[in-house]
Design a protein around this motif. Structure first.
Motif, PDB file in Angstrom:
ATOM      1  N   LEU A  96      41.536  33.233  45.935  1.00 38.45           N
ATOM      2  CA  LEU A  96      42.138  34.143  46.910  1.00 38.45           C
ATOM      3  C   LEU A  96      41.161  34.313  48.052  1.00 38.45           C
ATOM      4  N   LEU A 151      48.340  38.353  44.605  1.00 39.41           N
ATOM      5  CA  LEU A 151      47.977  38.681  43.229  1.00 39.41           C
ATOM      6  C   LEU A 151      49.200  38.633  42.316  1.00 39.41           C
ATOM      7  N   PHE A 175      42.366  30.159  40.405  1.00 44.35           N
ATOM      8  CA  PHE A 175      42.980  30.561  41.663  1.00 44.35           C
ATOM      9  C   PHE A 175      41.896  31.075  42.601  1.00 44.35           C
ATOM     10  N   LYS A 221      44.000  30.557  33.316  1.00 42.95           N
ATOM     11  CA  LYS A 221      43.752  30.885  34.718  1.00 42.95           C
ATOM     12  C   LYS A 221      42.595  31.867  34.824  1.00 42.95           C
ATOM     13  N   LEU A 247      46.090  31.806  49.370  1.00 40.01           N
ATOM     14  CA  LEU A 247      45.846  31.504  47.963  1.00 40.01           C
ATOM     15  C   LEU A 247      45.814  30.003  47.753  1.00 40.01           C
ATOM     16  N   THR A 298      37.604  37.475  36.516  1.00 43.78           N
ATOM     17  CA  THR A 298      37.593  37.479  37.983  1.00 43.78           C
ATOM     18  C   THR A 298      36.166  37.427  38.496  1.00 43.78           C
ATOM     19  N   LEU A 321      40.395  33.977  38.365  1.00 40.79           N
ATOM     20  CA  LEU A 321      40.522  34.304  39.792  1.00 40.79           C
ATOM     21  C   LEU A 321      39.159  34.392  40.450  1.00 40.79           C
ATOM     22  N   ARG A 332      44.359  26.855  44.693  1.00 40.47           N
ATOM     23  CA  ARG A 332      44.076  26.689  43.266  1.00 40.47           C
ATOM     24  C   ARG A 332      43.250  25.443  43.058  1.00 40.47           C
ATOM     25  N   GLN A 369      51.530  36.445  42.556  1.00 44.76           N
ATOM     26  CA  GLN A 369      51.666  35.025  42.228  1.00 44.76           C
ATOM     27  C   GLN A 369      50.677  34.614  41.138  1.00 44.76           C
ATOM     28  N   VAL A 370      49.456  35.113  41.238  1.00 45.45           N
ATOM     29  CA  VAL A 370      48.445  34.778  40.235  1.00 45.45           C
ATOM     30  C   VAL A 370      48.870  35.309  38.872  1.00 45.45           C
ATOM     31  N   GLU A 371      49.306  36.556  38.829  1.00 43.45           N
ATOM     32  CA  GLU A 371      49.678  37.156  37.548  1.00 43.45           C
ATOM     33  C   GLU A 371      50.903  36.480  36.929  1.00 43.45           C
TER      34      GLU A 371
END
Length: 223
Positions: free
Chosen positions: A13, A34, A11, A44, A4, A92, A46, A6, A36-38
């Motif tokens: 992935l 995921l 972000f 943000k 991951l 996303t 993805l 940024r 961590q992203v949430e």
């Protein structure tokens, strides 16, 4: 294994640089990232990307055939990943720099948008050729994201779509030259970062309620 990164509010992935098949350890790693992203606060979006020849070849059939007693749990876990990505409370984008097959193609469809390399690589649902029927949840996901004509052709004929054909069929939203796919996906995602939050999550959950219910089926079999 997946990593991951940024770039400002986006972000990225990276799901790997091999065939990126859905081994249980791979699934666990993706879900952890995921998380961590949430959990990150603020604007943000993805982008899910990969490196090398493949975006993803889908199910880890070698592992699956060697662990047939765990097939139902395994497929349920794959569908949980599809459902999670489909309902993430942010915009996303899948960056398809290489071959995107089978469950890898379904994962791409769980994203809001897709960017595909224009000159090389194929997007395909080969299940009709490898004698593995789609589950009810997989069928629902594909049919919810594609036009009826394209879904029928992709699912029944196992057609391989190159970048330009994929764009014409509505499988992807943009194409880009080699080396520019990831940057194009970030460019597509970034303007929507401020939308991340519960409202987007609720919109997706209601929009795809039937698909999410179908993807939540347990004790699945392929056959």
């Amino acid at each position: 294994m997946p990593t991951l990164d940024r770039q400002d509010d986006v972000f990225v992935l990276d799901i790997g640089d091999t065939e990126n098949r859905f081994h249980p350890d791979w699934l666990a790693a993706v879900n952890s990232l995921l998380d961590q992203v949430e959990q990150a606060e603020g604007p943000k979006a993805l982008v899910t990307a990969a490196s090398g020849k493949f975006f993803s070849n889908g199910l880890d059939l070698d592992w699956l055939f060697a662990h047939g007693d765990q097939a139902g749990e395994y497929v349920a876990g794959v569908q949980e990943l599809f459902a999670r990505v489909l309902s993430l409370p942010m915009v996303t984008v899948a960056a398809l720099q290489g071959h995107t097959f089978a469950a890898g193609a379904m994962l791409s469809l769980a994203h809001d948008f897709r960017v595909m390399r224009a000159d090389r690589g194929f997007w395909s649902l080969p299940e009709a050729e490898i004698n593995i029927p789609f589950s009810v949840g997989m069928s629902a996901l594909i049919q919810s994201r594609l036009s009826p004509r394209t879904a029928h052709e992709a699912m029944v004929t196992a057609r391989r779509y190159g970048g330009h054909d994929a764009l014409a069929a509505g499988l992807v939203d943009r194409t880009a030259d080699e080396g520019a796919v990831r940057a194009a996906a970030i460019e597509l995602a970034a303007p929507h970062a401020a939308k991340a939050g519960p409202t987007v999550g609720t919109i997706k959950a209601r929009m795809y309620a039937g698909v999410l219910d179908a993807l939540g089926e347990k004790d699945l079999t392929l056959g």
